[in-house]
Motif scaffolding. Structure first.
Motif, PDB file in Angstrom:
ATOM      1  N   PHE A  12       0.854  -1.195   0.000  1.00 47.31           N
ATOM      2  CA  PHE A  12       0.000   0.000   0.000  1.00 47.31           C
ATOM      3  C   PHE A  12       0.888   1.243   0.000  1.00 47.31           C
ATOM      4  N   ASP A  13       0.801   2.068   1.058  1.00 49.17           N
ATOM      5  CA  ASP A  13       1.589   3.304   1.069  1.00 49.17           C
ATOM      6  C   ASP A  13       2.828   3.188   1.954  1.00 49.17           C
ATOM      7  N   GLU A  14       3.204   1.963   2.319  1.00 44.37           N
ATOM      8  CA  GLU A  14       4.334   1.749   3.219  1.00 44.37           C
ATOM      9  C   GLU A  14       5.474   1.037   2.492  1.00 44.37           C
ATOM     10  N   THR A  15       6.688   1.467   2.762  1.00 49.86           N
ATOM     11  CA  THR A  15       7.877   0.749   2.299  1.00 49.86           C
ATOM     12  C   THR A  15       8.570   0.172   3.521  1.00 49.86           C
ATOM     13  N   ILE A  16       8.701  -1.135   3.552  1.00 48.75           N
ATOM     14  CA  ILE A  16       9.258  -1.826   4.710  1.00 48.75           C
ATOM     15  C   ILE A  16      10.572  -2.480   4.308  1.00 48.75           C
ATOM     16  N   ASP A  17      11.651  -2.076   4.958  1.00 44.70           N
ATOM     17  CA  ASP A  17      12.947  -2.700   4.708  1.00 44.70           C
ATOM     18  C   ASP A  17      13.054  -3.998   5.492  1.00 44.70           C
ATOM     19  N   TYR A  18      13.782  -4.952   4.954  1.00 43.17           N
ATOM     20  CA  TYR A  18      14.007  -6.202   5.670  1.00 43.17           C
ATOM     21  C   TYR A  18      15.441  -6.674   5.442  1.00 43.17           C
ATOM     22  N   ASP A  56       4.655 -12.770  -0.682  1.00 43.96           N
ATOM     23  CA  ASP A  56       3.562 -13.706  -0.412  1.00 43.96           C
ATOM     24  C   ASP A  56       2.937 -13.465   0.965  1.00 43.96           C
ATOM     25  N   ASN A  57       3.690 -12.847   1.865  1.00 45.62           N
ATOM     26  CA  ASN A  57       3.210 -12.619   3.231  1.00 45.62           C
ATOM     27  C   ASN A  57       3.080 -11.131   3.545  1.00 45.62           C
ATOM     28  N   ALA A  58       2.875 -10.326   2.498  1.00 43.50           N
ATOM     29  CA  ALA A  58       2.934  -8.876   2.627  1.00 43.50           C
ATOM     30  C   ALA A  58       1.924  -8.318   3.633  1.00 43.50           C
ATOM     31  N   ARG A  59       0.682  -8.763   3.574  1.00 41.30           N
ATOM     32  CA  ARG A  59      -0.336  -8.207   4.468  1.00 41.30           C
ATOM     33  C   ARG A  59      -0.024  -8.523   5.926  1.00 41.30           C
ATOM     34  N   TRP A  60       0.406  -9.760   6.183  1.00 41.97           N
ATOM     35  CA  TRP A  60       0.750 -10.146   7.560  1.00 41.97           C
ATOM     36  C   TRP A  60       1.934  -9.327   8.056  1.00 41.97           C
ATOM     37  N   ILE A  61       2.952  -9.149   7.209  1.00 44.09           N
ATOM     38  CA  ILE A  61       4.128  -8.363   7.590  1.00 44.09           C
ATOM     39  C   ILE A  61       3.729  -6.937   7.919  1.00 44.09           C
ATOM     40  N   LEU A  62       2.885  -6.338   7.087  1.00 48.30           N
ATOM     41  CA  LEU A  62       2.461  -4.964   7.314  1.00 48.30           C
ATOM     42  C   LEU A  62       1.736  -4.833   8.644  1.00 48.30           C
ATOM     43  N   LYS A  63       0.843  -5.773   8.937  1.00 52.21           N
ATOM     44  CA  LYS A  63       0.094  -5.730  10.197  1.00 52.21           C
ATOM     45  C   LYS A  63       1.042  -5.792  11.390  1.00 52.21           C
ATOM     46  N   GLN A  64       1.994  -6.738  11.356  1.00 50.21           N
ATOM     47  CA  GLN A  64       2.936  -6.876  12.463  1.00 50.21           C
ATOM     48  C   GLN A  64       3.850  -5.663  12.562  1.00 50.21           C
ATOM     49  N   TRP A  65       4.304  -5.171  11.436  1.00 47.28           N
ATOM     50  CA  TRP A  65       5.238  -4.037  11.408  1.00 47.28           C
ATOM     51  C   TRP A  65       4.587  -2.784  11.997  1.00 47.28           C
ATOM     52  N   ARG A  66       3.331  -2.528  11.621  1.00 44.21           N
ATOM     53  CA  ARG A  66       2.621  -1.363  12.170  1.00 44.21           C
ATOM     54  C   ARG A  66       2.440  -1.497  13.682  1.00 44.21           C
ATOM     55  N   GLN A  67       2.164  -2.707  14.130  1.00 41.09           N
ATOM     56  CA  GLN A  67       1.997  -2.939  15.558  1.00 41.09           C
ATOM     57  C   GLN A  67       3.269  -2.587  16.319  1.00 41.09           C
ATOM     58  N   TYR A  68       4.409  -2.995  15.795  1.00 45.76           N
ATOM     59  CA  TYR A  68       5.662  -2.701  16.489  1.00 45.76           C
ATOM     60  C   TYR A  68       6.075  -1.242  16.357  1.00 45.76           C
ATOM     61  N   GLN A  69       5.668  -0.591  15.287  1.00 47.59           N
ATOM     62  CA  GLN A  69       5.921   0.846  15.201  1.00 47.59           C
ATOM     63  C   GLN A  69       5.152   1.577  16.303  1.00 47.59           C
ATOM     64  N   ASP A  70       3.923   1.117  16.568  1.00 45.55           N
ATOM     65  CA  ASP A  70       3.141   1.693  17.669  1.00 45.55           C
ATOM     66  C   ASP A  70       3.841   1.442  19.003  1.00 45.55           C
ATOM     67  N   HIS A  71       4.384   0.235  19.184  1.00 50.22           N
ATOM     68  CA  HIS A  71       5.107  -0.078  20.413  1.00 50.22           C
ATOM     69  C   HIS A  71       6.312   0.841  20.594  1.00 50.22           C
TER      70      HIS A  71
END
Length: 240
Positions: A12-18, A56-71
């Motif tokens: 979506f509108d997020e770029t996540i480095d790994y 293949d796991n993009a939606r799950w990664i985004l959900k977890q990543w946003r959660q930890y950004q909140d943390h």
């Protein structure tokens, strides 16, 4: 075999480095997401494309990543001065500087020896006290559960790793993050049981988790507590 050791994922509108790690211990590919970021862990000889795996796991990664950004945004700002509070075994204690022979933990305070504070400062004095108490607490719980689980651990080491709370080496050395002593006792016990279970079962198999559950029936609650509260167990911002 892919040579990439890092990459990025657009969701979506997020770029996540790994980052990509290869592990001799890994038997299956996995994706780890925590407060420090996203890591793809692959078996050493795997030919799996990490980019395909994250896509293949993009939606799950985004959900977890946003959660930890909140943390991360909830991380406490630590000040090393009298009156500031830090966690110890699940409870807040205030820093006090006192004319005592040795720094120690009291029911509601960290009583720091004035002579030590004058020589080393509050931060180093408090960390030394934490480490001393952590070794005693971890040793006591290891002895208790090692007997209960019929295992023979090796030596105990204290570390301050940013990405894990404990580990068990092939030489049976148990390494614990000293900051874990900030957590409640039942959470400390879970981590001890988890590492001792690795002396019987190397990998996270069903047998491994059955063993953990036998000695900590509420281990899933304790895993959740660490996931939700690990950001509270920092000593300085460098621990994030």
């Amino acid at each position: 075999m892919p040579n990439e050791n890092a990459g990025s994922l657009r969701v979506f509108d997020e770029t996540i480095d790994y980052e990509v790690r290869r592990s001799e211990d890994a038997t299956q590919p996995r994706i780890d997401v925590d407060i420090h970021g996203v890591a793809v862990v692959l078996p050493a000889e795997s030919d799996i494309d990490p980019q395909e795996l994250v896509e293949d796991n993009a939606r799950w990664i985004l959900k977890q990543w946003r959660q930890y950004q909140d943390h991360r945004e909830q991380a406490p700002s630590r000040r090393f001065e009298p009156g500031e509070t830090f966690l110890y075994r699940g409870d807040d204690r205030q820093i006090e500087v006192k004319d005592v022979d040795k720094s120690h933990v009291e029911p509601e305070t960290f009583a720091l020896a004035a002579d030590a504070v004058e020589e080393e400062g509050i931060q180093d004095t408090l960390e030394s006290l934490y480490r001393r108490k952590a070794r005693l607490v971890f040793k006591s719980r290891i002895d208790h559960y090692a007997d209960e689980m019929s295992v023979e651990p090796g030596k105990l080491e204290l570390r301050n790793q940013r990405t894990r709370w404990a580990s068990c080496s092939p030489q049976r050395t148990l390494s614990f993050n000293w900051r874990l002593v900030m957590a409640p006792d039942d959470v400390i016990d879970y981590v001890v049981v988890h590492e001792l279970a690795h002396l019987r079962e190397k990998n996270h198999t069903r047998r491994f988790w059955n063993l953990v559950q036998k000695h900590d029936p509420k281990y899933e609650e304790h895993v959740d507590w660490l996931t939700e509260n690990s950001v509270q167990l920092i000593f300085t911002e460098d621990d994030l």
